[in-house]
Scaffold this motif. Structure first.
Motif, PDB file in Angstrom:
ATOM      1  N   PHE A   1     -14.123  -9.605  24.017  1.00  0.00           N
ATOM      2  CA  PHE A   1     -13.844 -11.045  24.086  1.00  0.00           C
ATOM      3  C   PHE A   1     -12.361 -11.288  24.384  1.00  0.00           C
ATOM      4  CE2 PHE A   1     -12.449 -14.907  21.869  1.00  0.00           C
ATOM      5  CZ  PHE A   1     -13.254 -15.853  22.488  1.00  0.00           C
ATOM      6  N   ILE A   2     -11.476 -10.538  23.742  1.00  0.00           N
ATOM      7  CA  ILE A   2     -10.032 -10.706  23.938  1.00  0.00           C
ATOM      8  C   ILE A   2      -9.657 -10.400  25.385  1.00  0.00           C
ATOM      9  CG2 ILE A   2      -7.777  -9.747  23.334  1.00  0.00           C
ATOM     10  CD1 ILE A   2      -8.882  -9.406  20.463  1.00  0.00           C
ATOM     11  N   SER A   3     -10.181  -9.314  25.916  1.00  0.00           N
ATOM     12  CA  SER A   3      -9.831  -8.915  27.287  1.00  0.00           C
ATOM     13  C   SER A   3     -10.297  -9.941  28.299  1.00  0.00           C
ATOM     14  CB  SER A   3     -10.453  -7.544  27.590  1.00  0.00           C
ATOM     15  OG  SER A   3      -9.953  -6.552  26.726  1.00  0.00           O
ATOM     16  N   GLN A   4     -11.543 -10.397  28.185  1.00  0.00           N
ATOM     17  CA  GLN A   4     -12.074 -11.349  29.155  1.00  0.00           C
ATOM     18  C   GLN A   4     -11.387 -12.706  29.042  1.00  0.00           C
ATOM     19  OE1 GLN A   4     -16.465 -11.235  29.729  1.00  0.00           O
ATOM     20  NE2 GLN A   4     -16.434  -9.592  28.202  1.00  0.00           N
ATOM     21  N   THR A   5     -11.052 -13.121  27.824  1.00  0.00           N
ATOM     22  CA  THR A   5     -10.352 -14.397  27.643  1.00  0.00           C
ATOM     23  C   THR A   5      -8.961 -14.347  28.270  1.00  0.00           C
ATOM     24  OG1 THR A   5     -11.551 -14.841  25.596  1.00  0.00           O
ATOM     25  CG2 THR A   5      -9.515 -16.054  25.941  1.00  0.00           C
ATOM     26  N   ALA A   6      -8.251 -13.236  28.063  1.00  0.00           N
ATOM     27  CA  ALA A   6      -6.908 -13.096  28.647  1.00  0.00           C
ATOM     28  C   ALA A   6      -6.971 -13.148  30.163  1.00  0.00           C
ATOM     29  CB  ALA A   6      -6.282 -11.780  28.177  1.00  0.00           C
ATOM     30  N   GLU A   7      -8.025 -12.581  30.728  1.00  0.00           N
ATOM     31  CA  GLU A   7      -8.158 -12.581  32.183  1.00  0.00           C
ATOM     32  C   GLU A   7      -8.464 -13.978  32.707  1.00  0.00           C
ATOM     33  OE1 GLU A   7     -10.968 -10.541  35.644  1.00  0.00           O
ATOM     34  OE2 GLU A   7     -11.049  -9.797  33.571  1.00  0.00           O
ATOM     35  N   VAL A   8      -9.371 -14.686  32.060  1.00  0.00           N
ATOM     36  CA  VAL A   8      -9.750 -16.026  32.520  1.00  0.00           C
ATOM     37  C   VAL A   8      -8.586 -17.006  32.380  1.00  0.00           C
ATOM     38  CG1 VAL A   8     -11.240 -18.010  32.009  1.00  0.00           C
ATOM     39  CG2 VAL A   8     -12.212 -15.704  32.076  1.00  0.00           C
ATOM     40  N   LEU A   9      -7.852 -16.929  31.261  1.00  0.00           N
ATOM     41  CA  LEU A   9      -6.755 -17.869  31.024  1.00  0.00           C
ATOM     42  C   LEU A   9      -5.438 -17.408  31.641  1.00  0.00           C
ATOM     43  CD1 LEU A   9      -7.343 -18.962  27.301  1.00  0.00           C
ATOM     44  CD2 LEU A   9      -8.275 -19.942  29.395  1.00  0.00           C
ATOM     45  N   ASP A  10      -5.435 -16.202  32.194  1.00  0.00           N
ATOM     46  CA  ASP A  10      -4.251 -15.664  32.871  1.00  0.00           C
ATOM     47  C   ASP A  10      -3.053 -15.647  31.918  1.00  0.00           C
ATOM     48  OD1 ASP A  10      -2.751 -14.555  34.869  1.00  0.00           O
ATOM     49  OD2 ASP A  10      -2.218 -16.485  35.793  1.00  0.00           O
ATOM     50  N   CYS A  11      -3.246 -15.018  30.759  1.00  0.00           N
ATOM     51  CA  CYS A  11      -2.153 -14.866  29.805  1.00  0.00           C
ATOM     52  C   CYS A  11      -2.233 -13.462  29.214  1.00  0.00           C
ATOM     53  CB  CYS A  11      -2.193 -15.926  28.711  1.00  0.00           C
ATOM     54  SG  CYS A  11      -3.693 -15.915  27.739  1.00  0.00           S
ATOM     55  N   SER A  12      -1.243 -13.082  28.437  1.00  0.00           N
ATOM     56  CA  SER A  12      -1.187 -11.720  27.934  1.00  0.00           C
ATOM     57  C   SER A  12      -2.256 -11.476  26.878  1.00  0.00           C
ATOM     58  CB  SER A  12       0.193 -11.443  27.336  1.00  0.00           C
ATOM     59  OG  SER A  12       0.359 -12.173  26.134  1.00  0.00           O
ATOM     60  N   ARG A  13      -2.661 -10.200  26.793  1.00  0.00           N
ATOM     61  CA  ARG A  13      -3.678  -9.812  25.810  1.00  0.00           C
ATOM     62  C   ARG A  13      -3.147  -9.978  24.385  1.00  0.00           C
ATOM     63  NH1 ARG A  13      -6.349  -5.468  23.359  1.00  0.00           N
ATOM     64  NH2 ARG A  13      -8.608  -5.507  23.712  1.00  0.00           N
ATOM     65  N   ASP A  14      -1.862  -9.703  24.182  1.00  0.00           N
ATOM     66  CA  ASP A  14      -1.274  -9.848  22.852  1.00  0.00           C
ATOM     67  C   ASP A  14      -1.366 -11.286  22.349  1.00  0.00           C
ATOM     68  OD1 ASP A  14      -0.649  -7.186  22.781  1.00  0.00           O
ATOM     69  OD2 ASP A  14       1.432  -7.450  23.444  1.00  0.00           O
TER      70      ASP A  14
ATOM     71  N   ASN B   1      -6.061 -29.143  29.033  1.00  0.00           N
ATOM     72  CA  ASN B   1      -5.979 -30.096  30.141  1.00  0.00           C
ATOM     73  C   ASN B   1      -6.633 -29.564  31.424  1.00  0.00           C
ATOM     74  OD1 ASN B   1      -4.119 -28.127  30.505  1.00  0.00           O
ATOM     75  ND2 ASN B   1      -2.469 -29.472  31.213  1.00  0.00           N
ATOM     76  N   ARG B   2      -7.272 -28.381  31.327  1.00  0.00           N
ATOM     77  CA  ARG B   2      -7.997 -27.828  32.485  1.00  0.00           C
ATOM     78  C   ARG B   2      -9.279 -27.182  31.977  1.00  0.00           C
ATOM     79  NH1 ARG B   2      -2.986 -25.530  33.481  1.00  0.00           N
ATOM     80  NH2 ARG B   2      -3.846 -23.415  33.339  1.00  0.00           N
ATOM     81  N   LYS B   3     -10.211 -28.000  31.626  1.00  0.00           N
ATOM     82  CA  LYS B   3     -11.416 -27.502  30.960  1.00  0.00           C
ATOM     83  C   LYS B   3     -12.441 -26.916  31.931  1.00  0.00           C
ATOM     84  CE  LYS B   3     -10.956 -30.708  27.068  1.00  0.00           C
ATOM     85  NZ  LYS B   3     -11.590 -31.731  26.236  1.00  0.00           N
ATOM     86  N   GLU B   4     -12.206 -27.057  33.238  1.00  0.00           N
ATOM     87  CA  GLU B   4     -13.192 -26.556  34.186  1.00  0.00           C
ATOM     88  C   GLU B   4     -13.202 -25.031  34.270  1.00  0.00           C
ATOM     89  OE1 GLU B   4      -9.295 -27.176  36.177  1.00  0.00           O
ATOM     90  OE2 GLU B   4     -10.615 -28.407  34.912  1.00  0.00           O
ATOM     91  N   ARG B   5     -12.123 -24.366  33.842  1.00  0.00           N
ATOM     92  CA  ARG B   5     -12.049 -22.899  33.848  1.00  0.00           C
ATOM     93  C   ARG B   5     -12.096 -22.426  32.390  1.00  0.00           C
ATOM     94  NH1 ARG B   5     -10.605 -18.791  37.246  1.00  0.00           N
ATOM     95  NH2 ARG B   5      -9.471 -17.008  36.342  1.00  0.00           N
ATOM     96  N   PHE B   6     -13.133 -21.632  32.053  1.00  0.00           N
ATOM     97  CA  PHE B   6     -13.308 -21.260  30.654  1.00  0.00           C
ATOM     98  C   PHE B   6     -14.026 -19.917  30.548  1.00  0.00           C
ATOM     99  CE2 PHE B   6     -16.921 -23.855  31.974  1.00  0.00           C
ATOM    100  CZ  PHE B   6     -18.007 -23.066  31.628  1.00  0.00           C
ATOM    101  N   HIS B   7     -13.988 -19.363  29.344  1.00  0.00           N
ATOM    102  CA  HIS B   7     -14.768 -18.171  28.998  1.00  0.00           C
ATOM    103  C   HIS B   7     -15.614 -18.522  27.782  1.00  0.00           C
ATOM    104  CE1 HIS B   7     -16.119 -14.176  28.181  1.00  0.00           C
ATOM    105  NE2 HIS B   7     -15.469 -14.106  27.017  1.00  0.00           N
ATOM    106  N   ILE B   8     -16.898 -18.148  27.811  1.00  0.00           N
ATOM    107  CA  ILE B   8     -17.819 -18.470  26.721  1.00  0.00           C
ATOM    108  C   ILE B   8     -18.533 -17.207  26.295  1.00  0.00           C
ATOM    109  CG2 ILE B   8     -19.735 -19.097  28.271  1.00  0.00           C
ATOM    110  CD1 ILE B   8     -20.367 -21.374  26.259  1.00  0.00           C
TER     111      ILE B   8
END
Length: 889
Positions: free
Chosen positions: A427-440, A406-413
Motif C-alpha cells: 500500500f505504501i509503495s503504490q500510494t507513493a507512486e500515485v501521489l508522486d511523493c517519497s516513500r518515507d 484539491n485533486r481528487k481525480e487521481r487516487f489510490h484505493i
C-alpha cells in the motif's frame, strides 16, 4: 457625571425627554441621510463607515440606531455626538433646538403604533418550533435553488459539501406565502414577516443555536439588488454557528468576523473555526464557549480594514482580561478570509494560514468524519478510511482511499490489514507512486494513521463502559430541586401523569414510577402491567419510561435468551429495563428473573482465544445490577408462579366508565388541545428526567424498627412479598431525600450515614399499593377473582329462577356456559376461556356436561368466594423511640 448648558446643570428629566421625544428618523433625515422603509423596518446608509448599502437599522419605538456592518449603535444623543463630533451638552442643546419637529414625528409614530394592534407573544416552545420549521424548509430550498448555489459557488464554497457539516438555508421569496394562514401572526411576532412579506426573502440563512435550539438567524442577500444586504432576526443576539460535529477542544480555534469567513476556512481544511456576528459581534455566548472548551490556542482573524484591526485589538484585550490569551492574525489590507479563498484557492488559503498560526501542540494533520468515513489530512494528502472491524483488537482491517485534497481525480484505493507487513508495504509503495511523493512520507502518514485508529478504538471501548453523564444547567437543577423540596410529592407526581394524558390508573402509575426509581437501591423491583389489548398498558409503560432519564433506561421490543448475559459489566447498572409485551422476551424470561433476584448475571461461554493461537477457551462475563424491570402483557397466565411472584402485578382499569373517559379525552385532543398536551408532556417528561438525575443512591434504614406490615406467617410466599414491600417503602423514602436530614451513627466499625424510613412512607405505600400488596399473597389472581365473582352472581340469578320449578335443585347443581359468562362480564372469548381454565385448576368450578347436551358447561364446586387477605400494620413496640445517638449531618 453631571453636564451643564450655559453654566446650568442639565436635569435628568430633560435628557430622558430628549431621548424619548426625538424621532431617530427625523434626526437622520435632517443630516441629509436617506431613510428607506422596508415593510415596518427603516434602513439608512451608515455614516460611520464606508457604506454603499443601507446597513443601519433604525428602531422607531425606542429611537435607537444600529449598524449591522460596523456595529455602531446608540440613541439620538449619541448619534449627534458621533456624527457632528460634539460633546454631550452640545448634542443636548442641538436636539432641544429641533424639538418641535421631533414632537411632530413622535406624534406620527405614536399614532401609527396606536393603529397597529400588538402581536401576540410567543412561548419559548412555540418560537423554537416555528424557527426550526423555517430553518428546515430553508435547507431544502438551498438544495434546489440555483440562485443560492451560484452565490456560494462564486464565493468559492460548495453548498452540498457544506450541508454535510453545517445547517445553511435559503429563503425563497415566495416561501412565505406557502406557510399556513394561522402562522402569519406568529411570523410577525418573531419579526420575520412584515406587511405580508418575509424579512429573509432571497437571503442565505445561517441559524445560530444555543442549548440545542435555534437562537437567532442571520441572513445575507444572495444578490446585491435593492436596499440592504445583511439581516438579523429581531431580538437578542445569541447563540453560536458551529458544525454538527462541534469543535475539537484539543486544537487551536480561529475567530472570524463573519460566517462566510468561517466557512472559507472550513473548506480549506481548517475546521476549528468560530464565527462572530460582525466586527463587534463577540457575544457572551462566545466567551462562555471559549471558557468551557479551553482550546489549545485562540486566534483572531478579522477583516484587514481599519474597523477589523481596531476590533481585533480590542477583542484580544478583552480575552486577556478573562484569562484567555489570544493572537491576532493580520489580514492583507482591505481583504477578508473569503477574498483570500477566492484569490488563492483552498490549498493557498490553508498554506497562508499555516504560516500565520504557530501552534506547537497542534498535530501535523487534521481529522474530520461523517457517518461512513474518517478523513485524515496531511499537508494536502487526504486519507479516507473506513475501519471494517472497529472493535477487533487482533487486526486493523481498513478500506482506504488516498488522494490530494484539491485533486481528487487521481487516487489510490485499497483494502488491507494495517497490522500485516506485506499488505502495508504494498500500500505504501503504490500510494507513493500515485501521489508522486517519497516513500518515507507515506510511511510516516501510515504510522500516524495506525496510532490514530488504535487510540480511537481504545477510547471507544472505554466510553462504552462509562455511564453517560448528563450535565444539568443551573436553571434545570433549580427547577428540579424546587419540585423535590415541595410538600405532597407523591400527589404531584400522580397529577403529572394525568397532565400528560393518563386517564385514571392513578395508583398503578405511582407504583410503576416507584418501581422505576428502585433501580437506585441495592435491590430493585419489577412490575408487570396486565390488561387486555387496547386498555392502555403500553401508553402507561412508555410514560413511566419517559419520566426516567434517557441515559438510564433501556427500552426493548424483543430480546433473545442470551442477550442480557453478554451486556457490558455496567451496561445495565442502575437502569430501567422496559420490555414491551412479554411475547417479545419469552426466551429471555429466565435472564430477567435471575437479574431481579440476584441483581447480577454471570455466564461462562466457549470461544476462540486470540492470545493462545485461536485455540478454544472459556470466557466469563458478569453483568451487574441493580436493574428495575417493567413488562406489559395481555395474558398473566403465561407467567408461571416462580416468575410472577418476583413482580408487582398491576391490572389496569377496564371498566366501561374508564372507556367513556378515554373516548371523551380523545375527542378533546383532536383539536388544538392535542398540540398543547404534546408540548406539556414534553416539558413534564424533561422535568422528571432531571428530577431523577438529582436523586442519588443512599443507605436507608428503618430507624424506629417497629412499623411495618404483618404478613400471614402460614404463607411461604410472604417471605418474598415482605422483602418487596420493604424495598418499595425505602424507594418512597429515597424519593424524599431532599426533604429529610441525612442521619449518622458511630459504631466501633465506623460511621454510618443513612436516610430513615418513616411511618408516613409506609402509609403512602399502603395508599397507592395496598390492594396490589394484598392481591400478591392471594391464592387467586385478580382477574380470576373478578371472574369468580361474576360466576357466583350468574349462578345466584339462575338459581332464583330455576328453583321455582325444581324445588330439590341445589345451588352447586346450577350450570352455566362460557357464552353466558362472556355476555355477563363483557370479556373476550379468549380471556374467559383462559381464566375459567385457571378456576378449574384451582378447584373452584368444575366442567360437566350440561342439560340439553350442552358442551363446555360448568358448575360451582365451592359455595363461597375466598376472602382477600388483609395486611395489617404492626403495633409499635412500647417505649419505641428514635435512636438518641442519631444526629443530622
Amino acid at each position: 457625571m453631571s453636564h451643564k448648558i450655559r453654566g446650568e446643570l442639565i436635569p435628568d428629566e430633560i435628557v430622558e425627554s430628549v431621548k424619548r421625544n426625538t424621532s431617530i428618523i427625523a434626526l437622520v433625515r435632517k443630516h441629509g441621510i436617506k431613510v428607506v422603509q422596508k415593510g415596518k423596518s427603516h434602513l439608512a446608509v451608515c455614516p460611520f463607515h464606508p457604506d454603499t448599502q443601507a446597513s443601519m437599522s433604525l428602531d422607531t419605538k425606542r429611537n435607537l440606531f444600529h449598524c449591522l456592518a460596523c456595529n455602531a449603535s446608540g440613541n439620538v444623543i449619541q448619534f449627534v455626538m458621533e456624527y457632528e463630533k460634539v460633546t454631550f451638552p452640545e448634542a443636548i442643546e442641538k436636539l432641544l433646538a429641533v424639538k418641535p419637529a421631533a414632537k411632530e414625528e413622535a406624534a406620527k409614530k405614536e399614532k401609527e403604533t396606536t393603529l397597529t394592534p400588538p402581536a401576540p407573544a410567543l412561548s419559548t416552545a412555540e418560537r423554537t418550533a416555528l424557527l426550526e420549521r423555517i430553518v428546515e424548509q430553508s435547507v431544502e430550498s438551498l438544495r434546489n435553488s440555483d440562485t443560492a448555489r451560484r452565490y456560494l459557488e462564486n464565493r468559492g464554497l460548495d453548498p452540498l459539501t457544506l450541508l454535510e457539516s453545517y445547517t445553511i438555508g435559503y429563503h425563497e421569496p415566495e416561501v412565505f406565502a406557502l406557510l399556513a394562514e394561522t402562522e402569519h401572526a406568529k411570523l410577525e411576532t418573531l419579526g420575520i414577516a412584515t406587511d405580508g412579506r418575509s424579512l429573509f426573502a432571497g437571503c442565505l440563512m445561517y441559524p445560530t443555536r444555543k442549548e440545542g435550539r435555534v437562537a437567532t438567524i442571520y441572513g445575507r442577500k444572495a444578490d446585491d439588488a435593492g436596499v440592504g444586504r445583511h439581516y438579523l432576526l429581531p431580538g437578542k443576539r445569541e447563540g453560536l454557528f458551529l458544525p454538527a460535529a462541534g469543535l475539537n477542544p484539543q486544537k487551536a480555534v480561529v475567530l472570524t468576523e463573519s460566517i462566510i469567513d468561517a466557512l472559507s476556512l472550513f473548506v480549506a481544511g481548517i475546521t476549528n473555526v468560530l464565527p462572530l456576528l460582525g466586527v463587534n459581534g463577540f457575544l457572551p455566548d462566545h466567551l462562555s464557549y471559549l471558557k468551557e472548551q479551553s482550546f489549545n490556542g485562540v486566534y483572531i482573524a478579522l477583516d484587514g480594514d481599519q474597523a477589523g484591526n481596531r476590533a481585533a485589538a480590542a477583542l484580544k484585550e478583552r480575552l486577556a482580561g478573562e484569562g484567555i490569551p489570544a493572537t491576532v492574525i493580520t489580514l492583507p489590507e482591505n481583504k477578508d478570509l473569503n477574498d483570500l479563498l477566492r484569490e488563492r484557492g483552498a490549498e493557498g488559503l490553508r498554506q497562508w494560514m499555516s504560516e500565520q498560526v504557530t501552534d506547537p501542540a497542534a498535530p501535523p494533520y487534521t481529522i474530520s468524519e461523517d457517518d461512513d468515513y474518517l478523513y485524515i489530512l496531511f499537508d494536502g494528502r487526504e486519507y479516507r478510511i473506513r475501519v471494517q472491524s472497529p472493535h477487533a483488537m487482533d487486526n486493523l482491517r481498513v478500506g482506504a482511499k488516498v488522494y490530494y485534497y484539491n485533486r481528487k481525480e487521481r487516487f489510490h484505493i485499497d483494502t488491507l490489514d494495517l497490522y500485516q507487513n506485506r499488505g502495508r508495504s504494498s500500500f505504501i509503495s503504490q500510494t507513493a507512486e500515485v501521489l508522486d511523493c517519497s516513500r518515507d512520507t507515506i510511511i510516516r502518514d501510515v504510522n500516524t494513521i495506525i496510532t490514530i485508529l488504535e487510540e480511537r478504538r481504545l477510547e471507544a471501548r472505554r466510553k462504552a463502559n462509562e455511564p453517560v453523564v448528563y450535565q444539568l444547567s443551573d436553571s434545570e437543577r433549580a427547577e428540579a430541586l424546587e419540585y423535590l423540596k415541595k410538600p405532597k410529592l407523591l400527589e404531584r407526581i400522580a397529577d403529572d401523569f394525568a397532565a400528560c394524558g393518563m386517564i385514571g390508573n392513578r395508583n398503578n402509575c405511582l407504583l410503576a414510577y416507584m418501581i422505576s426509581l428502585s433501580r437506585l437501591l441495592p435491590t430493585a423491583l419489577g412490575g408487570l402491567i396486565v390488561s387486555r389489548s387496547g386498555a392502555g398498558k403500553t401508553f402507561m409503560q412508555d410514560m413511566v419510561a419517559s419520566f426516567c432519564p434517557e441515559e438510564r433506561r433501556v427500552e426493548l421490543t424483543r430480546m433473545t435468551g442470551q442477550s442480557l448475559f453478554y451486556e457490558s459489566r455496567t451496561g445495565l447498572k442502575h437502569k430501567l429495563l422496559s420490555i414491551e409485551e412479554d411475547e417479545g422476551m419469552k426466551d429471555g424470561m429466565y435472564a430477567v428473573r435471575t437479574l431481579l433476584t440476584r441483581q447480577r448475571l454471570q455466564i461462562r461461554s466457549v470461544g476462540r482465544d486470540t492470545k493462545r493461537d485461536d485455540r478454544l477457551g472459556t470466557f466469563d462475563n458478569t453483568v451487574e445490577g441493580p436493574v428495575s424491570v417493567l413488562i406489559s402483557s395481555t395474558n398473566f397466565s403465561t407467567f408461571n408462579f416462580e416468575t410472577a411472584n418476583r413482580f408487582f402485578v398491576m391490572h389496569l382499569d377496564e371498566s366501561p366508565e374508564q372507556t367513556r373517559k378515554i373516548l371523551a379525552q380523545r375527542k378533546r385532543l383532536a383539536g388544538v388541545e392535542g398540540l398543547r398536551l404534546k408540548a406539556r408532556r414534553e416539558r413534564i417528561e424533561k422535568l422528571h428526567a432531571n428530577i431523577q438525575r438529582l436523586l442519588k443512591s443512599q443507605a436507608l434504614s428503618n430507624a424506629v424498627d417497629s412499623i411495618g406490615i404483618e404478613y400471614p406467617p402460614e404463607l411461604l410466599n410472604a417471605r418474598r412479598e415482605s422483602e418487596k414491600f420493604d424495598i418499595l417503602v425505602k424507594t418512597v423514602a429515597l424519593l424524599h431525600q431532599y426533604q429529610r436530614p441525612l442521619k449518622e451513627e458511630r459504631h466501633h466499625d465506623g460511621l454510618y450515614r443513612f436516610l430513615e424510613v418513616t411511618s408516613e412512607d409506609i402509609e403512602a405505600v399502603m395508599s397507592f399499593a395496598g390492594d396490589i400488596l394484598s392481591q400478591s399473597i392471594s391464592e387467586l389472581p385478580k382477574l380470576c377473582r373478578e371472574l369468580l365473582v361474576q360466576v357466583h352472581a350468574l349462578v345466584d340469578e339462575k338459581y332464583r329462577t330455576e328453583v321455582r320449578s325444581i324445588q330439590e335443585l341445589k345451588r352447586w347443581q346450577v350450570t352455566f356456559t362460557r357464552k353466558e359468562i362472556k355476555d355477563r362480564c363483557g370479556w373476550s372469548r379468549w380471556h374467559v376461556e383462559e381464566h375459567l381454565k385457571e378456576l378449574v385448576e384451582a378447584g373452584y368450578i368444575s366442567p360437566r356436561m350440561g342439560r340439553k347436551g350442552q358442551r363446555y358447561a360448568y358448575c360451582l364446586v365451592e359455595e363461597s368466594i375466598p376472602a382477600l387477605p388483609v395486611l395489617r400494620a404492626k403495633a409499635p413496640h412500647k417505649g419505641a423511640h428514635p435512636r438518641q445517638s442519631s444526629k443530622t449531618c
